[in-house]
Design an enzyme around this catalytic site. Structure first.
Site, PDB file in Angstrom:
ATOM      1  CG  HIS A   1      -1.975   1.035   1.211  1.00 26.62           C
ATOM      2  ND1 HIS A   1      -1.869   2.235   1.873  1.00 26.62           N
ATOM      3  CD2 HIS A   1      -3.189   1.057   0.590  1.00 26.62           C
ATOM      4  CE1 HIS A   1      -2.963   2.953   1.684  1.00 26.62           C
ATOM      5  NE2 HIS A   1      -3.783   2.267   0.905  1.00 26.62           N
TER       6      HIS A   1
ATOM      7  CB  SER B   1      -7.402 -13.282  -2.047  1.00 28.69           C
ATOM      8  OG  SER B   1      -7.799 -12.013  -2.518  1.00 28.69           O
TER       9      SER B   1
END
Length: 465
Positions: free
Chosen positions: A183, A386
């Site tokens: 990120h 995920s």
């Protein structure tokens, strides 16, 4: 009636009509700026109540027409939010929640300023709820109640900023290593704290490239190490293998006192403990901190998060603040006291069983979307552990309608609890229609998702010779 008053009346009516039919979009920014502007009258800076106003229970400062206009603005904005919420697929926010029982608390200025474990002189706080939330995450990530410290943040980004700040305080001369698909807040932290940061390559799945990590660690063995481990990368939802990274540190003979591991678990650090055979990310292993977003998987109308670290680390950061009668240990001074209340409410209502069921539903729906994409010959990928489905980027009109996050030639859908099979069916119907209408050329996404690309070129290379 004079012509000027008639013109004024028509102008006011036109303004009301425009307000009724206005939309909150890029194409009408000039209108939204006009209607949302707040009156600013310098002549009123030192105004006082008249004797007549003082005799009333309150002074009326807005005209009836202005009140009507304001209500139209708010009504339209609510409709806009309802519409946009229905078509939200691209960002990891759980929009399926009901906190109506907490609405009455919004009239209070709840502020958890200072350290959550040291009560300040400000008494309108929600510290008991915050501590209950922190205790839950401490148990989730397997650290004893007496050994942890943490707080409710305003976002996952604040959690990363705090975790990496602690790492810098524990190891002042360390170099930060983070994958290129980390990120952006991880590298922002390095800029904020003037730290040397080394980007590490990733595989097509988004997972950190362990060979490149080893090579770059080997080139800096003279310095301590800070490693950011991703528990769900931003675009592809990849989970770095913490155990493999720890083995790598051991092979390079880097002792625990010379490394600090921060886990960015913005979305999946909350989901992972409920996934069978998933990587274990916990404080049973030599990690320093974990940060997670609260508004993503759990769902909350306020952006928020949680960061947990070892109690011994926070001692390097804390300072007593007489003004607060508390300690300065957090990034922010004033802290939203509403968010812990909302998180506590969700965790109490759902419990571990409820969270486990929600996780399984998200994973199941993600597989359903992936299979539909494959059936329609759309290049796509879904990492194990995920709920983020990556696929070839649609046309811009479709991207905007469904609010898809895009990087290069790929987009993704993050399957949260509000993404139901019925919504997926509608999404796929419109996607297929858009592709049939607007797709002019074959799109290769091999560099993004590897062998999962099904473009003509990649499909030809897979055929037996």
């Amino acid at each position: 009636m004079s012509s000027s008053s008639e013109e004024q009346k028509q102008a006011e009516q036109a303004k009301l009509d425009a307000a009724r039919h206005r939309k909150f979009g890029v194409e009408t920014e000039n209108l939204s700026a006009e209607f949302l502007s707040i009156p600013f009258d310098h002549d009123q800076f030192h105004a006082e109540l008249s004797e007549e106003d003082r005799a009333k229970k309150h002074a009326v400062t807005a005209t009836e027409k202005q009140n009507k206009l304001d209500q139209l603005v708010l009504d339209d904005y609510e409709k806009y939010l309802v519409e946009q919420t229905q078509n939200h697929f691209g960002y990891p926010y759980n929009l399926s929640y009901d906190h109506e029982e907490l609405f009455s608390f919004l009239r209070f200025s709840i502020n958890n300023l200072g350290d959550p474990f040291v009560e300040s002189n400000y008494r309108v706080h929600s510290r008991p709820f915050e501590l209950a939330v922190l205790d839950f995450f401490a148990r989730l990530w397997k650290i004893d109640v007496d050994d942890y410290w943490g707080y409710c943040t305003c976002s996952g980004t604040e959690g990363n900023l705090h975790g990496i700040l602690l790492a810098r305080e524990v190891l002042p001369d360390a170099i930060l290593f983070a994958s290129k698909e980390s990120h952006y807040s991880v590298f922002k932290a390095a800029r904020f704290y003037r730290m040397q940061a080394v980007p590490v390559d990733t595989t097509f799945s988004g997972e950190i490239d362990y060979h490149d990590l080893e090579s770059k660690l080997s080139a800096h063995l003279d310095k301590p190490v800070i490693i950011n481990v991703n528990c769900g990368t931003t675009v592809k939802g990849a989970v770095d293998d913490l155990d493999r990274i720890l083995r790598l540190l051991n092979d390079l003979e880097i002792p625990e006192e010379r490394f600090y591991i921060h886990v960015d678990g913005a979305l999946q650090a909350t989901m992972l403990p409920f996934i069978k055979h998933g990587h274990e990310v916990s404080f049973k292993k030599p990690i320093g901190s974990i940060a997670v977003s609260g508004h993503k998987f759990l769902g909350c109308p306020l952006p928020c998060g949680v960061v947990i670290t070892r109690k011994r680390h926070i001692q390097k950061l804390e300072q007593s603040i007489e003004y607060l009668n508390s300690k300065d240990t957090t990034i922010m001074g004033s802290r939203n006291g509403q968010a812990p209340l909302f998180l506590w409410y969700t965790l109490r209502k759902k419990g571990c069983k409820g969270l486990s069921i929600i996780v399984q539903n998200c994973l199941r729906n993600a597989r359903y979307l992936r299979d539909l994409l494959r059936k329609n010959k759309v290049s796509c990928m879904l990492n194990s552990m995920s709920s983020t489905v990556v696929f070839e980027r649609p046309d811009e009109a479709f991207v905007k309608k469904w609010q898809l996050a895009c990087v290069g030639n790929i987009a993704h859908v993050v399957v949260m609890p509000n993404v139901t099979p019925a919504k997926i069916d509608l999404f796929m119907k419109e996607l297929v229609e858009a592709r049939n209408k607007n797709r002019k050329e074959d799109i290769c996404v091999h560099k993004h998702i590897g062998h999962f690309c099904v473009c003509n070129k990649c499909s030809d290379t897979k055929k037996p010779k």
